[in-house]
Design a protein around this motif. Structure first.
Motif, PDB file in Angstrom:
ATOM      1  N   GLU A  77       0.699  -1.309   0.122  1.00 61.41           N
ATOM      2  CA  GLU A  77       0.070   0.099   0.127  1.00 61.41           C
ATOM      3  C   GLU A  77       0.859   1.445  -0.047  1.00 61.41           C
ATOM      4  OE1 GLU A  77      -2.860   1.816   3.095  1.00 61.41           O
ATOM      5  OE2 GLU A  77      -3.578  -0.254   2.520  1.00 61.41           O
ATOM      6  N   ASP A  78       2.041   1.245   0.732  1.00 60.77           N
ATOM      7  CA  ASP A  78       2.898   2.296   0.767  1.00 60.77           C
ATOM      8  C   ASP A  78       3.452   2.613  -0.527  1.00 60.77           C
ATOM      9  OD1 ASP A  78       2.649   2.603   3.550  1.00 60.77           O
ATOM     10  OD2 ASP A  78       4.693   1.931   4.161  1.00 60.77           O
ATOM     11  N   HIS A  79       3.851   1.333  -1.238  1.00 60.25           N
ATOM     12  CA  HIS A  79       4.391   1.579  -2.590  1.00 60.25           C
ATOM     13  C   HIS A  79       3.609   2.204  -3.609  1.00 60.25           C
ATOM     14  CE1 HIS A  79       7.787  -1.671  -2.371  1.00 60.25           C
ATOM     15  NE2 HIS A  79       7.814  -0.797  -1.214  1.00 60.25           N
ATOM     16  N   SER A  80       2.284   1.827  -3.333  1.00 57.24           N
ATOM     17  CA  SER A  80       1.372   2.308  -4.384  1.00 57.24           C
ATOM     18  C   SER A  80       1.077   3.801  -4.321  1.00 57.24           C
ATOM     19  CB  SER A  80      -0.049   1.655  -4.036  1.00 57.24           C
ATOM     20  OG  SER A  80      -1.182   2.148  -4.689  1.00 57.24           O
ATOM     21  N   ARG A  81       1.085   4.304  -2.996  1.00 58.44           N
ATOM     22  CA  ARG A  81       0.961   5.712  -2.857  1.00 58.44           C
ATOM     23  C   ARG A  81       2.188   6.371  -3.248  1.00 58.44           C
ATOM     24  NH1 ARG A  81      -0.383   4.290   2.232  1.00 58.44           N
ATOM     25  NH2 ARG A  81       1.465   5.110   3.076  1.00 58.44           N
TER      26      ARG A  81
END
Length: 186
Positions: A77-81
């Motif tokens: 999820e961090d990577h997606s942001r």
């Protein structure tokens, strides 16, 4: 990037390299070609790093760490942001008033992600895996980074097996585009 050593040493070296680039961005007094080149270089390094983590690190976390699914999902999820921010930066004119706030948001997101990985995920992984497993993961991460895309692709799959199948082809196209345009050469 491609520093050698076990997966934790490899990824921490990547973290320091990106932090150094962020420091250079913050120290720049102007905008223009030099800033665009540095933003492109940060983008290349962050995308390659993220793709490699999603292909090998997070599946290992799921397999070896207690509560690994929750941890890996949060990291993805961090990577997606971050990838969405990188895509916005790629499309933003370097002289735009939007550039500075976007860069700051990227630096803040990456700093929080790095802090979380280094304080939480890496110690859990070190405890859960043998030194040989960590070394093997380091080798896989280095190979993945060498074939990974160099541009943000927020809609690309972030979990195996789809990401392992698609990333090398997308990476080849990205590297061809980079070669033709000279992107990432400074």
């Amino acid at each position: 990037m491609g520093h050698g050593g076990n997966v934790i040493d490899e990824l921490m070296s990547d973290h320091r390299e990106v932090e150094e680039m962020f420091g250079r961005i913050q120290a720049m007094s102007g905008q223009g070609r030099q800033l665009r080149d540095l933003v492109d270089q940060v983008t290349i390094e962050l995308v390659r790093h993220s793709v490699a983590e999603e292909q090998y690190l997070y599946p290992a976390v799921r397999e070896h760490v207690d509560g690994g699914d929750r941890v890996a999902d949060k990291e993805i999820e961090d990577h997606s942001r971050v990838e969405k921010l990188l895509k916005r930066l790629e499309k933003t004119d370097i002289g735009s008033a939007e550039m500075s706030p976007l860069l700051q948001q990227l630096m803040d997101e990456v700093a929080a992600h790095v802090q979380d990985e280094e304080s939480n995920l890496f110690p859990m992984l070190r405890q859960a895996c043998t030194p040989q497993q960590l070394d093997d993961l380091g080798d896989k991460i280095r190979r993945a980074k060498s074939m990974a895309p160099t541009r943000p692709h927020p809609s690309a799959p972030s979990t195996p097996p789809a990401n392992k199948l698609l990333a090398p082809g997308v990476g080849l196209v990205d590297r061809a585009r980079d070669f033709v345009t000279g992107r990432g050469k400074s």
